[in-house]
Write a protein that holds these residues in place. Structure first.
Motif: not given
Length: 340
Positions: A20-31, A220-227, A311-312, A317-322
């Motif tokens: 539902q939410s993910a911390r995004i950094g230089p290497q993408g989603i954490a872990h 196998r995406p990381n981020i899906v947008v509705d388009g 923030q380095g 990032l959360r589901v539903g964000e613009e």
């Protein structure tokens, strides 16, 4: 547009975890993809990377996150009638107790990583039916290759930065502080993030029987947008997305596709019927990248832009964000990764 789904894959090639939410950094989603499985070839002991296209059985392994642990459960056909005990793997293992190993993936220079050893490897080996090695990246780093990846202009000299994203990307022992810092990736294929669109997924599903729509998880995406407001395949020309009016993602290359799209995640084998021929259907009109002319394109690789709100380079990032398209290319990018 808005974000519709987020996925993370702590162990590469196994089933993804919806967030539902993910911390995004230089290497993408954490872990994301900090672990990977390799088949141990006999008798020479060579390590062969395990991915869904070459090892479709990977689709039978479900993974979940709980506190600081990855829980893996095998969903093979022989276990349909009963629950099998899960394998628990520390999300951030103590590498002091592990042996180092060099691994090679997609033509990057060999990367230092760690072998997880028993009992983890015994558990996977028993279920795959051949010797398997589970590898943890740890403090290892894979180089980003090619001229289009990473985005041009991101590798500034350290003297021009204020810490943040680039200061967190240790260079490959440049020895001089003023030299450019080099981005690196985990066991992701070629970039930290993969962005896909539901508009394009709908187009894929129109090529299939109405009762067999194409599921997004096979891409196998990381981020899906509705388009929303965008035609199918409009993302081919997306260059920059801005999330929540301030967080930028730089889209730098197309994702070219393989036979993993044809795999049935319930059987761990090529799917029966038309779902088993999705790749061929896309090859008719989606071979649109001159750098990989035999492979169809679905989705775009992305890098978080540098210096996200001091923030380095990290943001939530959360589901539903613009999501707004803030830059478009006039021409499609050309696939460029040496050796692929």
């Amino acid at each position: 547009m808005e974000t519709k789904s987020l996925y993370v894959y702590p162990i590469k090639a196994l089933r993804g975890i919806k967030l539902q939410s993910a911390r995004i950094g230089p290497q993408g989603i954490a872990h994301d993809r900090t672990f990977m499985l390799f088949q141990i070839s006999e008798p020479d002991g060579e390590l062969k990377k395990m991915q869904v296209d070459s090892h479709p059985q990977c689709a039978l392994f479900e993974q979940r996150l709980s506190d600081d642990t990855i829980s893996v459960r095998y969903r093979g056909p022989e276990h349909k009638d009963h629950e099998e005990e899960s394998l628990l793997i520390p999300l951030t293992p103590d590498t002091a107790t592990l042996s180092r190993i060099n691994v090679n993936l997609h033509g990057s220079a060999p990367s230092s990583a760690y072998s997880m050893g028993t009992p983890y490897e015994d558990w996977f080996s028993a279920r795959f039916g051949f010797p398997v090695k589970l590898v943890y990246l740890g403090d290892g780093k894979r180089a980003v290759l090619g001229d289009t990846l990473p985005p041009k202009g991101q590798q500034k000299p350290a003297a021009e930065t204020k810490g943040g994203w680039l200061s967190s990307l240790t260079s490959y022992v440049t020895g001089k502080e003023e030299q450019p810092k080099k981005p690196w990736i985990t066991f992701t294929d070629v970039a930290p993030l993969l962005v896909t669109s539901e508009s394009s997924l709908h187009d894929v599903s129109t090529r299939l029987p109405p009762d067999e729509p194409m599921p997004m998880y096979k891409f196998r995406p990381n981020i899906v947008v509705d388009g929303q407001g965008e035609e199918a395949w409009a993302e081919d020309l997306w260059a920059e997305l801005t999330v929540d009016t301030k967080h930028k993602l730089l889209l730098t290359g197309n994702c070219v596709r393989c036979t993993s799209l044809n795999v049935d995640y319930e059987t761990g084998k090529p799917a029966a019927g038309e779902l088993g021929g999705v790749l061929k259907k896309l090859m008719k009109d989606r071979r649109v990248d001159a750098g990989s002319k035999w492979s169809p394109v679905f989705g775009r690789y992305a890098f978080p832009a540098a210096d996200q709100d001091d923030q380095g380079g990290y943001f939530e990032l959360r589901v539903g964000e613009e999501v707004e398209i803030t830059k478009r290319n006039t021409e499609r990018t050309v696939w460029d990764w040496p050796g692929l």
